[in-house]
Write an enzyme that holds these catalytic residues in place. Structure first.
Site, PDB file in Angstrom:
ATOM      1  N   CYS A   2       0.776  -1.072  -0.067  1.00  0.00           N
ATOM      2  CA  CYS A   2       0.140   0.127  -0.067  1.00  0.00           C
ATOM      3  C   CYS A   2       1.013   1.304  -0.099  1.00  0.00           C
ATOM      4  O   CYS A   2       1.896   1.237   0.736  1.00  0.00           O
ATOM      5  CB  CYS A   2      -1.002   0.115   1.321  1.00  0.00           C
ATOM      6  SG  CYS A   2      -2.214  -1.100   1.278  1.00  0.00           S
ATOM      7  N   ARG A  27       4.037  -0.843  -4.691  1.00  0.00           N
ATOM      8  CA  ARG A  27       3.781  -1.341  -3.611  1.00  0.00           C
ATOM      9  C   ARG A  27       2.469  -1.815  -3.198  1.00  0.00           C
ATOM     10  O   ARG A  27       2.281  -2.654  -2.218  1.00  0.00           O
ATOM     11  CB  ARG A  27       3.981   0.027  -2.130  1.00  0.00           C
ATOM     12  CG  ARG A  27       5.152   0.694  -2.327  1.00  0.00           C
ATOM     13  CD  ARG A  27       4.974   1.773  -1.404  1.00  0.00           C
ATOM     14  NE  ARG A  27       5.020   1.376  -0.057  1.00  0.00           N
ATOM     15  CZ  ARG A  27       6.038   1.647   0.672  1.00  0.00           C
ATOM     16  NH1 ARG A  27       7.025   2.100   0.574  1.00  0.00           N
ATOM     17  NH2 ARG A  27       5.603   1.230   2.174  1.00  0.00           N
ATOM     18  N   TRP A  75      -2.799  -2.624  -1.546  1.00  0.00           N
ATOM     19  CA  TRP A  75      -2.386  -4.026  -1.635  1.00  0.00           C
ATOM     20  C   TRP A  75      -3.663  -4.819  -0.828  1.00  0.00           C
ATOM     21  O   TRP A  75      -3.286  -4.491   0.454  1.00  0.00           O
ATOM     22  CB  TRP A  75      -0.846  -4.401  -1.416  1.00  0.00           C
ATOM     23  CG  TRP A  75      -0.625  -5.911  -1.667  1.00  0.00           C
ATOM     24  CD1 TRP A  75      -0.421  -6.271  -2.831  1.00  0.00           C
ATOM     25  CD2 TRP A  75      -0.556  -6.908  -0.800  1.00  0.00           C
ATOM     26  NE1 TRP A  75      -0.143  -7.967  -2.708  1.00  0.00           N
ATOM     27  CE2 TRP A  75      -0.009  -8.230  -1.221  1.00  0.00           C
ATOM     28  CE3 TRP A  75      -0.748  -6.972   0.658  1.00  0.00           C
ATOM     29  CZ2 TRP A  75       0.008  -9.400  -0.683  1.00  0.00           C
ATOM     30  CZ3 TRP A  75      -0.748  -8.103   1.175  1.00  0.00           C
ATOM     31  CH2 TRP A  75      -0.205  -9.374   0.542  1.00  0.00           C
ATOM     32  N   ASN A  99      -2.284   2.418   5.784  1.00  0.00           N
ATOM     33  CA  ASN A  99      -1.298   1.310   5.496  1.00  0.00           C
ATOM     34  C   ASN A  99      -0.867   0.492   6.640  1.00  0.00           C
ATOM     35  O   ASN A  99      -0.621   1.204   7.618  1.00  0.00           O
ATOM     36  CB  ASN A  99      -0.073   2.048   4.625  1.00  0.00           C
ATOM     37  CG  ASN A  99       1.235   1.080   4.420  1.00  0.00           C
ATOM     38  OD1 ASN A  99       0.817  -0.169   4.348  1.00  0.00           O
ATOM     39  ND2 ASN A  99       2.217   1.553   4.076  1.00  0.00           N
ATOM     40  N   GLY A 100      -1.087  -0.669   6.426  1.00  0.00           N
ATOM     41  CA  GLY A 100      -0.824  -1.600   7.774  1.00  0.00           C
ATOM     42  C   GLY A 100      -1.964  -2.444   8.148  1.00  0.00           C
ATOM     43  O   GLY A 100      -2.955  -2.854   7.265  1.00  0.00           O
ATOM     44  N   GLU A 478      16.487 -19.123  -5.377  1.00  0.00           N
ATOM     45  CA  GLU A 478      15.960 -17.548  -5.833  1.00  0.00           C
ATOM     46  C   GLU A 478      15.427 -17.770  -7.416  1.00  0.00           C
ATOM     47  O   GLU A 478      14.639 -17.151  -7.944  1.00  0.00           O
ATOM     48  CB  GLU A 478      17.534 -16.863  -6.025  1.00  0.00           C
ATOM     49  CG  GLU A 478      17.213 -15.367  -6.202  1.00  0.00           C
ATOM     50  CD  GLU A 478      16.112 -14.496  -5.913  1.00  0.00           C
ATOM     51  OE1 GLU A 478      15.534 -14.975  -4.808  1.00  0.00           O
ATOM     52  OE2 GLU A 478      15.641 -13.621  -6.385  1.00  0.00           O
ATOM     53  N   LYS A 482      11.842 -16.387  -8.621  1.00  0.00           N
ATOM     54  CA  LYS A 482      11.738 -15.248  -9.905  1.00  0.00           C
ATOM     55  C   LYS A 482      10.906 -15.930 -10.766  1.00  0.00           C
ATOM     56  O   LYS A 482       9.915 -14.879 -11.121  1.00  0.00           O
ATOM     57  CB  LYS A 482      13.165 -15.184 -10.421  1.00  0.00           C
ATOM     58  CG  LYS A 482      14.192 -13.964 -10.272  1.00  0.00           C
ATOM     59  CD  LYS A 482      13.819 -12.806  -9.741  1.00  0.00           C
ATOM     60  CE  LYS A 482      13.211 -13.024  -8.226  1.00  0.00           C
ATOM     61  NZ  LYS A 482      13.418 -12.352  -7.075  1.00  0.00           N
ATOM     62  N   GLU A 485       7.324 -15.707  -9.275  1.00  0.00           N
ATOM     63  CA  GLU A 485       6.692 -14.481  -9.080  1.00  0.00           C
ATOM     64  C   GLU A 485       6.153 -13.880 -10.358  1.00  0.00           C
ATOM     65  O   GLU A 485       5.027 -13.425 -10.294  1.00  0.00           O
ATOM     66  CB  GLU A 485       7.801 -13.637  -8.628  1.00  0.00           C
ATOM     67  CG  GLU A 485       8.064 -13.651  -7.379  1.00  0.00           C
ATOM     68  CD  GLU A 485       9.258 -12.876  -6.955  1.00  0.00           C
ATOM     69  OE1 GLU A 485       9.154 -12.253  -5.781  1.00  0.00           O
ATOM     70  OE2 GLU A 485      10.174 -12.693  -7.417  1.00  0.00           O
ATOM     71  N   HIS A 501      15.090 -38.110  -3.222  1.00  0.00           N
ATOM     72  CA  HIS A 501      14.199 -38.310  -1.857  1.00  0.00           C
ATOM     73  C   HIS A 501      12.748 -37.854  -2.065  1.00  0.00           C
ATOM     74  O   HIS A 501      12.310 -37.254  -1.093  1.00  0.00           O
ATOM     75  CB  HIS A 501      14.946 -37.648  -0.570  1.00  0.00           C
ATOM     76  CG  HIS A 501      16.246 -38.182  -0.140  1.00  0.00           C
ATOM     77  ND1 HIS A 501      16.612 -39.630   0.187  1.00  0.00           N
ATOM     78  CD2 HIS A 501      17.696 -37.681  -0.432  1.00  0.00           C
ATOM     79  CE1 HIS A 501      17.922 -39.867   0.141  1.00  0.00           C
ATOM     80  NE2 HIS A 501      18.466 -38.513  -0.015  1.00  0.00           N
ATOM     81  N   LYS A 597       5.962  -4.964  -3.526  1.00  0.00           N
ATOM     82  CA  LYS A 597       7.434  -4.797  -3.392  1.00  0.00           C
ATOM     83  C   LYS A 597       7.830  -4.508  -1.772  1.00  0.00           C
ATOM     84  O   LYS A 597       8.862  -5.003  -1.538  1.00  0.00           O
ATOM     85  CB  LYS A 597       7.764  -3.534  -4.070  1.00  0.00           C
ATOM     86  CG  LYS A 597       9.211  -3.104  -4.268  1.00  0.00           C
ATOM     87  CD  LYS A 597       9.932  -3.862  -5.381  1.00  0.00           C
ATOM     88  CE  LYS A 597      11.498  -3.656  -5.300  1.00  0.00           C
ATOM     89  NZ  LYS A 597      12.191  -4.862  -5.945  1.00  0.00           N
TER      90      LYS A 597
HETATM   91  C1  G6P Z   1       8.460  -8.837  -1.178  1.00  0.00           C
HETATM   92  C2  G6P Z   1       9.232  -8.597  -2.421  1.00  0.00           C
HETATM   93  C3  G6P Z   1      10.405  -9.414  -2.623  1.00  0.00           C
HETATM   94  C4  G6P Z   1      11.180  -9.333  -1.602  1.00  0.00           C
HETATM   95  C5  G6P Z   1      10.381  -9.530  -0.121  1.00  0.00           C
HETATM   96  C6  G6P Z   1      11.400  -9.235   1.139  1.00  0.00           C
HETATM   97  O1  G6P Z   1       7.797 -10.301  -1.173  1.00  0.00           O
HETATM   98  O2  G6P Z   1       8.277  -8.849  -3.505  1.00  0.00           O
HETATM   99  O3  G6P Z   1      11.229  -9.110  -3.788  1.00  0.00           O
HETATM  100  O4  G6P Z   1      12.458 -10.250  -1.515  1.00  0.00           O
HETATM  101  O5  G6P Z   1       9.217  -8.949   0.107  1.00  0.00           O
HETATM  102  O6  G6P Z   1      11.493  -7.799   1.092  1.00  0.00           O
HETATM  103  P1  G6P Z   1      12.909  -6.840   1.783  1.00  0.00           P
HETATM  104  O7  G6P Z   1      12.378  -5.581   1.252  1.00  0.00           O
HETATM  105  O8  G6P Z   1      12.686  -7.294   3.272  1.00  0.00           O
HETATM  106  O9  G6P Z   1      14.061  -7.691   1.017  1.00  0.00           O
END
Ligand code: G6P
Length: 602
Positions: A2, A27, A75, A99-100, A478, A482, A485, A501, A597
């Protein structure tokens, strides 16, 4: 998670709000809304989906002349992304954005409903505006009513409220979610981060938890639990040019290409010919420290997992890594010989921030590795090392991950240096490898074209396994993250040795295995793991400097003599593969569905 903006002054408010929300759209982008009071007139607009829908809806509306205004991009946490659930939320004559998460909203809502209040939305936020009007209707002055409201809220919030009962005032409060106030003479701005006010305000104040107040006639009145307080602004310095697409199709694409350059920034002044210099750390920073505990979420967690191998192998110091949301509720045993490290690109992730506060309460020394100066996590930590990646806008993190991992590698060497656990010649070899990483991160046209071509074969199937060993296991995690996502395809990262396993039961031609096969690390071991999968007809895409005859697809990386250099080169390959698959599937690369984000709720 948000985004909030606010403005009080004579300029065209609609444009200021929409431009500000545009900067914060990453955000959260389920819906957006604005509310403006000008003279006696209150106007509000909301639209579901991206901000462009709100722009369209407000195209004939203008708001010149003095007034107050608030805006929000959402969001969803409570209630679906509908127009009714979009902020600002209206009472009878007031509007609120938030926001929160208000944790006690159900209790508050019940109380208000019993008093006859009708709720229009399913959100926790709506309780704020009704609570405010309840106190105001009971005869309290607007600021007293706001203060009483804030006192009732539990949980995390950054909130702005405007009301016809005080048409020249914006009320604000912050606890747990980020908010700042920007100043340009008598004009005052609010925002969740500094990007919306760059180029508009020249001074800034970052609100602390527990602060609240109001702005009227260009003057901010700020309070905390001790009463009204004096506060000091600081100059707002930031380079907005860093956040433009500069000819790339997507921010994520630009950020992948930028990695080579920003890595140079990350190392500048820190990686010298024969030593690592971290000015951020006092000479005795590691005195009495025998263990490192790292807490993070998402991509940052993967960077932490990579670092755990490096700390133990290079610096000979024990290192545990925990997902922040798990750490918070496990009643962890914390000892004072532990350095508590948090990693976060945004510096605002609620779980990571709370984990940090817990560690501090237990008396641990803390260090954060972060991309945003002045963020909550940076301010809360004893010391911070900034990753210097520049603003990252793509929701799927790329350059933030690369630079976090680089800082952690530097830190591992630094610890080895100060604890004298790292022989000089090893340190020298590591530094040499470090200096080679910017080159390994360069995206050539040939590589990008190769991944574009390959991507068309990976748009279906019943899942992806990214596999690797040692530091290539977190990289596999990772790579899979990616891909899921931004492609919405199912992908998992797995330690190559674990496939037999369980997961190998899924192997068939529609199971895609992305095998990370570095030359410098357990090549023969991973080769046998991939052979086992190939024998069961899994489709193999091998990423390796060594040709591999069983691969259905092969992406050849360069020969290198150091695993970390191979790591960074393979990282780029997995990022580009995810990008190209997402593009072919027609997805929104920079703002994938359901994600945000900056995750400021737990
Ligand atoms: C969200 C973002 C990710 C990020 C994660 C942790 O899920 O979309 O890209 O890795 O938060 O965020 P930070 O800002 O703590 O790295």
């Amino acid at each position: 998670m948000c985004g909030i903006v606010g403005y009080i002054g004579p300029k065209e408010k609609k444009e200021i709000l929409l431009d500000g929300l545009q900067e914060l759209e990453y955000r959260g982008y389920d819906s957006a809304g604005i509310a403006i009071i000008q003279g006696e007139k209150l106007n509000s607009f909301k639209a579901v989906g991206k901000l462009k829908n709100l722009r369209e809806k407000t195209k004939d509306y203008t708001s010149k002349g003095f007034g107050i205004s608030i805006g929000h991009t959402r969001w969803a946490t409570h209630g679906k992304p509908t127009e009714l659930n979009a902020h600002p939320h209206l009472g009878a004559y007031s509007y609120v954005v938030h926001n929160g998460i208000i944790e006690n909203y159900q209790e508050l809502k019940k109380e208000l409903q019993q008093e006859g209040v009708t709720f229009l939305s399913q959100t926790d936020t709506e309780t704020i505006v009704h609570l405010f009007e309840k106190y105001h209707n009971e005869g309290f002055e607007p600021f007293e009513a706001f203060k009483k409201t804030v006192n009732r809220l539990e949980g995390a919030y950054a909130t702005l409220l405007i009301t016809e009962a005080a048409p020249d005032t914006i009320f604000f409060a912050k606890n747990g979610s980020p908010m700042l106030i920007g100043f340009d003479g008598e004009e005052v701005y609010f925002a969740s981060s500094d990007t919306p006010i760059i180029g508009k305000a020249n001074e800034v104040y970052y609100l602390e938890d527990g602060e609240y107040g109001y702005v009227q006639n260009g003057k901010v009145h700020l309070f905390d639990s001790h009463g009204e307080k004096v506060f000091h602004t600081q100059p707002l310095i930031a380079d907005k040019a860093m956040a433009q697409k500069e000819g790339y199709r997507f921010f994520m694409e630009k950020e992948i290409y930028e990695q080579s350059r920003v890595m140079g920034e990350t190392m500048m002044g820190r990686v010298l010919e024969e030593e690592i210099v971290l000015d951020e750390l006092d000479a005795d920073f590691f005195k009495g420290i025998n263990t490192i505990k790292i807490c993070a979420c998402g991509t940052s967690y993967h960077s932490a997992l990579t670092a755990a191998y490096l700390f133990e192998r290079l610096a000979k110091i024990r290192c545990d890594v925990e997902i922040a949301s798990e750490f918070r509720y496990k009643e962890p045993l914390l000892t004072k010989d532990t350095l508590f490290v948090t990693i976060s690109q945004s510096g605002e992730t609620a779980d990571t921030l709370e984990a940090l506060k817990m560690a501090k309460r237990a008396g641990l020394k803390s260090l954060s590795i972060c991309n945003v100066d002045n963020s909550s996590i940076v301010r809360e930590s004893d010391t911070a090392i900034l990753t210097r990646a520049g603003i990252e806008k793509g929701v799927a993190s790329t350059k933030a991950f690369a630079t976090q991992t680089m800082v952690l590698w530097m830190l591992a060497l630094y610890v080895g240096q100060v604890k004298q656990t790292l022989p000089k010649e090893v340190l020298k070899a590591e530094i040499d490898a470090m200096l080679h990483t910017p080159k390994a991160l360069v995206v050539t046209d040939e590589l990008h074209a190769r991944l574009h071509r390959l991507s068309k074969r990976y748009l279906h199937g019943h899942g992806f396994f990214f596999i690797g060993r040692d530091i290539f296991y977190p990289l596999a995690l990772e790579g899979a993250l990616k891909l899921k996502e931004i492609s919405y395809l199912h992908a998992e990262g797995y330690p190559a040795g674990e496939m037999k396993h369980g997961p190998i039961a899924l192997a068939d031609a529609e199971l895609f295995t992305i095998a990370l096969m570095p030359k410098t690390m357990h090549y023969d071991k991973i080769k046998s793991n991939v052979e086992e999968l190939s024998a069961r007809d899994a489709t193999i895409c091998a990423i390796s400097p060594l040709p591999f005859e069983l691969a259905d697809d092969f992406v050849q990386t360069h020969y290198s003599s150091h695993p970390m250099v191979e790591f960074f080169e393979m990282m780029v390959v997995t990022q580009l593969l995810a990008l190209e698959i997402s593009v072919r599937l027609g997805n929104d690369v920079d703002m994938p569905r359901n994600l945000a984000k900056s995750v400021t709720v737990e």
